[in-house]
Design a protein around this motif. Structure first.
Motif, PDB file in Angstrom:
ATOM      1  N   PHE A  85       0.991  -1.488   0.010  1.00 22.77           N
ATOM      2  CA  PHE A  85      -0.090  -0.022   0.349  1.00 22.77           C
ATOM      3  C   PHE A  85       0.906   1.269   0.324  1.00 22.77           C
ATOM      4  CE2 PHE A  85      -2.095   3.021   2.766  1.00 22.77           C
ATOM      5  CZ  PHE A  85      -3.307   3.076   1.574  1.00 22.77           C
ATOM      6  N   GLU A  86       2.130   1.007   0.555  1.00 23.20           N
ATOM      7  CA  GLU A  86       3.155   2.904   0.619  1.00 23.20           C
ATOM      8  C   GLU A  86       3.470   2.263  -0.151  1.00 23.20           C
ATOM      9  OE1 GLU A  86       6.854   3.892   2.752  1.00 23.20           O
ATOM     10  OE2 GLU A  86       5.509   1.761   4.334  1.00 23.20           O
ATOM     11  N   ALA A  87       3.436   1.594  -1.354  1.00 18.16           N
ATOM     12  CA  ALA A  87       4.498   1.944  -2.762  1.00 18.16           C
ATOM     13  C   ALA A  87       3.374   2.174  -3.994  1.00 18.16           C
ATOM     14  CB  ALA A  87       4.557   0.394  -2.813  1.00 18.16           C
ATOM     15  N   VAL A  88       2.519   2.100  -3.438  1.00 15.86           N
ATOM     16  CA  VAL A  88       1.297   2.495  -4.670  1.00 15.86           C
ATOM     17  C   VAL A  88       1.550   3.733  -3.544  1.00 15.86           C
ATOM     18  CG1 VAL A  88      -1.567   1.972  -5.292  1.00 15.86           C
ATOM     19  CG2 VAL A  88      -0.013   0.169  -4.613  1.00 15.86           C
ATOM     20  N   SER A  98      -8.624  -9.653  -3.881  1.00 14.86           N
ATOM     21  CA  SER A  98      -7.676 -10.888  -3.660  1.00 14.86           C
ATOM     22  C   SER A  98      -6.870 -10.497  -2.630  1.00 14.86           C
ATOM     23  CB  SER A  98      -6.813 -11.394  -4.561  1.00 14.86           C
ATOM     24  OG  SER A  98      -6.223 -10.296  -5.673  1.00 14.86           O
ATOM     25  N   LEU A  99      -6.324  -8.764  -2.086  1.00 15.42           N
ATOM     26  CA  LEU A  99      -5.094  -8.632  -1.030  1.00 15.42           C
ATOM     27  C   LEU A  99      -5.315  -7.911  -0.051  1.00 15.42           C
ATOM     28  CD1 LEU A  99      -3.415  -7.438  -3.548  1.00 15.42           C
ATOM     29  CD2 LEU A  99      -2.159  -9.197  -2.472  1.00 15.42           C
ATOM     30  N   PRO A 100      -5.618  -8.357   1.154  1.00 16.75           N
ATOM     31  CA  PRO A 100      -6.245  -7.885   1.774  1.00 16.75           C
ATOM     32  C   PRO A 100      -6.456  -6.319   2.325  1.00 16.75           C
ATOM     33  CG  PRO A 100      -5.190  -9.253   2.675  1.00 16.75           C
ATOM     34  CD  PRO A 100      -4.602  -9.853   2.012  1.00 16.75           C
ATOM     35  N   TRP A 101      -5.423  -5.918   1.499  1.00 12.91           N
ATOM     36  CA  TRP A 101      -5.230  -4.842   1.776  1.00 12.91           C
ATOM     37  C   TRP A 101      -6.337  -3.577   1.058  1.00 12.91           C
ATOM     38  CZ3 TRP A 101      -3.921  -0.638  -1.862  1.00 12.91           C
ATOM     39  CH2 TRP A 101      -3.099  -1.700  -3.516  1.00 12.91           C
ATOM     40  N   LYS A 142      -9.598 -18.366 -19.356  1.00  7.06           N
ATOM     41  CA  LYS A 142      -9.741 -17.070 -18.288  1.00  7.06           C
ATOM     42  C   LYS A 142      -8.523 -16.469 -18.144  1.00  7.06           C
ATOM     43  CE  LYS A 142     -12.820 -20.126 -15.860  1.00  7.06           C
ATOM     44  NZ  LYS A 142     -13.341 -19.982 -14.267  1.00  7.06           N
ATOM     45  N   LYS A 143      -8.878 -15.112 -17.752  1.00  7.98           N
ATOM     46  CA  LYS A 143      -7.842 -14.003 -17.599  1.00  7.98           C
ATOM     47  C   LYS A 143      -7.480 -14.301 -15.964  1.00  7.98           C
ATOM     48  CE  LYS A 143     -10.308 -10.741 -17.345  1.00  7.98           C
ATOM     49  NZ  LYS A 143     -11.049  -8.661 -17.384  1.00  7.98           N
ATOM     50  N   SER A 144      -5.887 -14.098 -15.633  1.00 11.96           N
ATOM     51  CA  SER A 144      -4.842 -14.242 -14.879  1.00 11.96           C
ATOM     52  C   SER A 144      -5.482 -12.905 -13.803  1.00 11.96           C
ATOM     53  CB  SER A 144      -3.306 -14.595 -14.884  1.00 11.96           C
ATOM     54  OG  SER A 144      -3.011 -13.229 -15.607  1.00 11.96           O
ATOM     55  N   ALA A 145      -4.966 -12.988 -12.349  1.00  8.00           N
ATOM     56  CA  ALA A 145      -5.108 -11.682 -12.077  1.00  8.00           C
ATOM     57  C   ALA A 145      -3.838 -10.799 -12.568  1.00  8.00           C
ATOM     58  CB  ALA A 145      -4.919 -12.171 -10.073  1.00  8.00           C
ATOM     59  N   GLN A 146      -3.295 -11.098 -13.087  1.00  6.37           N
ATOM     60  CA  GLN A 146      -1.966 -10.291 -13.503  1.00  6.37           C
ATOM     61  C   GLN A 146      -3.187  -9.649 -14.800  1.00  6.37           C
ATOM     62  OE1 GLN A 146       0.858  -8.900 -12.185  1.00  6.37           O
ATOM     63  NE2 GLN A 146       0.779  -7.561 -13.959  1.00  6.37           N
ATOM     64  N   ASP A 147      -3.964  -9.704 -15.430  1.00 10.64           N
ATOM     65  CA  ASP A 147      -4.587  -9.226 -16.587  1.00 10.64           C
ATOM     66  C   ASP A 147      -4.873  -8.356 -16.090  1.00 10.64           C
ATOM     67  OD1 ASP A 147      -3.769 -11.125 -18.904  1.00 10.64           O
ATOM     68  OD2 ASP A 147      -4.662 -12.665 -18.122  1.00 10.64           O
ATOM     69  N   ASP A 148      -6.126  -8.628 -14.482  1.00  8.99           N
ATOM     70  CA  ASP A 148      -6.836  -7.784 -14.112  1.00  8.99           C
ATOM     71  C   ASP A 148      -6.033  -6.667 -13.790  1.00  8.99           C
ATOM     72  OD1 ASP A 148      -9.350  -9.127 -14.375  1.00  8.99           O
ATOM     73  OD2 ASP A 148      -9.135 -10.230 -12.299  1.00  8.99           O
ATOM     74  N   VAL A 149      -4.700  -6.677 -13.130  1.00  9.11           N
ATOM     75  CA  VAL A 149      -4.467  -5.443 -12.587  1.00  9.11           C
ATOM     76  C   VAL A 149      -4.261  -4.430 -13.895  1.00  9.11           C
ATOM     77  CG1 VAL A 149      -2.175  -4.833 -11.888  1.00  9.11           C
ATOM     78  CG2 VAL A 149      -3.173  -6.885 -10.950  1.00  9.11           C
ATOM     79  N   LEU A 150      -3.632  -5.438 -15.245  1.00  8.92           N
ATOM     80  CA  LEU A 150      -3.106  -4.689 -15.885  1.00  8.92           C
ATOM     81  C   LEU A 150      -4.270  -3.920 -16.664  1.00  8.92           C
ATOM     82  CD1 LEU A 150      -1.133  -3.862 -18.117  1.00  8.92           C
ATOM     83  CD2 LEU A 150      -1.611  -5.446 -19.473  1.00  8.92           C
TER      84      LEU A 150
END
Length: 385
Positions: A34-37, A135-138, A253-261
């Motif tokens: 979260f800090e990095a984002v 998927s990530l708690p933060w 199916k799209k990957s989690a990385q695809d969703d992020v992109l």
């Protein structure tokens, strides 16, 4: 419903209340990702300065006004040629359930919140968000700080029924007891081809909660069809790529990385003009329905009405007209555009096509899918009129 009962009943899905925010803030501030984002999004602050301002916020609305609102102003200045919302058909002193076509994973509801403030509303909106993006708690903490409530996906049938009931009851509570606006997409996931259709399943879920018959329950949510129009969809090439992958790869199916992109591209990519348009609240339309109709017919009639209102209020850009011409070869007075418009859109298409990285790249298929994305809003608007 007493506050304690509300907190307990909806604890698994609702946004955080004011008294829960300090603990949520501390969990977020302790998370290195979260800090990095935040350091990336707000380079003008040190993280310590950001933390100080966050801890000073007493409500989620204060968080939005302090951080999200100025961020969106800066984003639109860089990533659009202008953005606005026409809200003349509704009363900003009332509360509504905005149901819209789905263009961007993150920004559909974010822009609505900004535009509500710009148009004189004293609050923003609570946001329906699928748990597949959490998927990530933060991230889950962050969206609940940001007035989001959670839509649970991919559950067994029995659990899905109880989850839908809880979700519907929460939406009714948010509108009628908390006096908040609500935003929900007209369908699960974005319409990849921009051929927007309201899923009757969404309306059926909304009508589980509340009291009275189906019409009463929908009227209690004060539904406003909301048209979202982008001149350019930054994710168009990613959607076209996914269409070919689904065509060529069984069970793709799209990957989690695809969703992020998709999220990153949708946020920072250039959108050109952005226009939101509120149709009139559908309460008066609902009042005209024959309540003795089978439920399936009622939901179909409501879905068709919402679709028509969304289509009627699209903003049509030159690229929509050029796309229809390139698909059909037809150019009439109703589909007028200049040679400069055509050259500009052709150049845009070439650039988006070049971004698609596929081993067996089907140029004709991909180009047609991109053209359909831009032509379909114009086709639907003409059919609605």
């Amino acid at each position: 419903m007493p506050t304690n009962s509300y907190q307990e009943k909806f604890a698994s899905i609702r946004p955080f209340d004011a008294e829960e925010l300090p603990a949520a803030f501390e969990r977020l501030l302790a998370d290195k990702q979260f800090e990095a984002v935040i350091t990336h999004i707000f380079p003008q602050f040190t993280f310590a300065q950001f933390a100080q301002q966050l801890r000073a916020c007493k409500t989620s609305l204060e968080v939005q006004r302090t951080f999200a609102y100025p961020f969106l102003i800066g984003l639109l200045a860089k990533a659009s040629s202008g953005a606005d919302m026409d809200s003349q058909a509704i009363d900003m002193q009332r509360r509504y359930t905005f149901i819209s076509n789905h263009r961007d994973i993150v920004l559909d509801s974010a822009f609505l919140a900004k535009f509500l403030i710009d148009n004189g509303c004293d609050t923003t909106c609570e946001i329906a968000i699928g748990d597949n993006l959490l998927s990530l708690p933060w991230v889950k903490d962050l969206v609940r700080v940001n007035k989001s409530f959670i839509v649970e996906r991919n559950l067994p049938i029995r659990q899905m029924l109880s989850s839908s009931k809880l979700l519907s009851e929460y939406m009714h509570y948010a509108i009628n007891e908390k006096h908040e606006n609500v935003w929900i997409a007209q369908r699960e996931g974005r319409a990849k081809d921009s051929n927007d259709r309201t899923q009757e399943a969404v309306l059926k879920m909304m009508a589980i909660g509340g009291e009275g018959d189906v019409v009463d329950r929908l009227m209690h949510l004060h539904i406003v069809p909301l048209s979202i129009s982008y001149e350019y969809d930054p994710c168009d090439y990613l959607k076209a790529k996914e269409m070919q992958q689904k065509r060529d790869v069984p069970n793709f199916k799209k990957s989690a990385q695809d969703d992020v992109l998709n999220m990153q591209t949708g946020i920072v990519g250039y959108k050109g003009g952005v226009h939101y348009h509120c149709a009139p609240c559908i309460d008066s339309f609902l009042a005209t329905l024959d309540r003795t109709l089978p439920k399936g017919d009622l939901f179909a009639a409501v879905a068709q009405h919402i679709d028509k209102e969304i289509y009627r209020h699209y903003r049509i850009y030159p690229g929509n007209r050029v796309a229809l011409y390139l698909l059909t070869g037809q150019k009439t007075e109703r589909n007028a555009f200049s040679a400069e418009d055509e050259a500009r859109f052709e150049k845009y298409l070439e650039g988006q096509m070049a971004k698609i990285d596929l081993e067996n790249k089907d140029e004709d298929f991909l180009r047609t899918r991109l053209l359909e994305m831009y032509a379909n809003p114009l086709i639907n608007q003409r059919n609605a009129q």
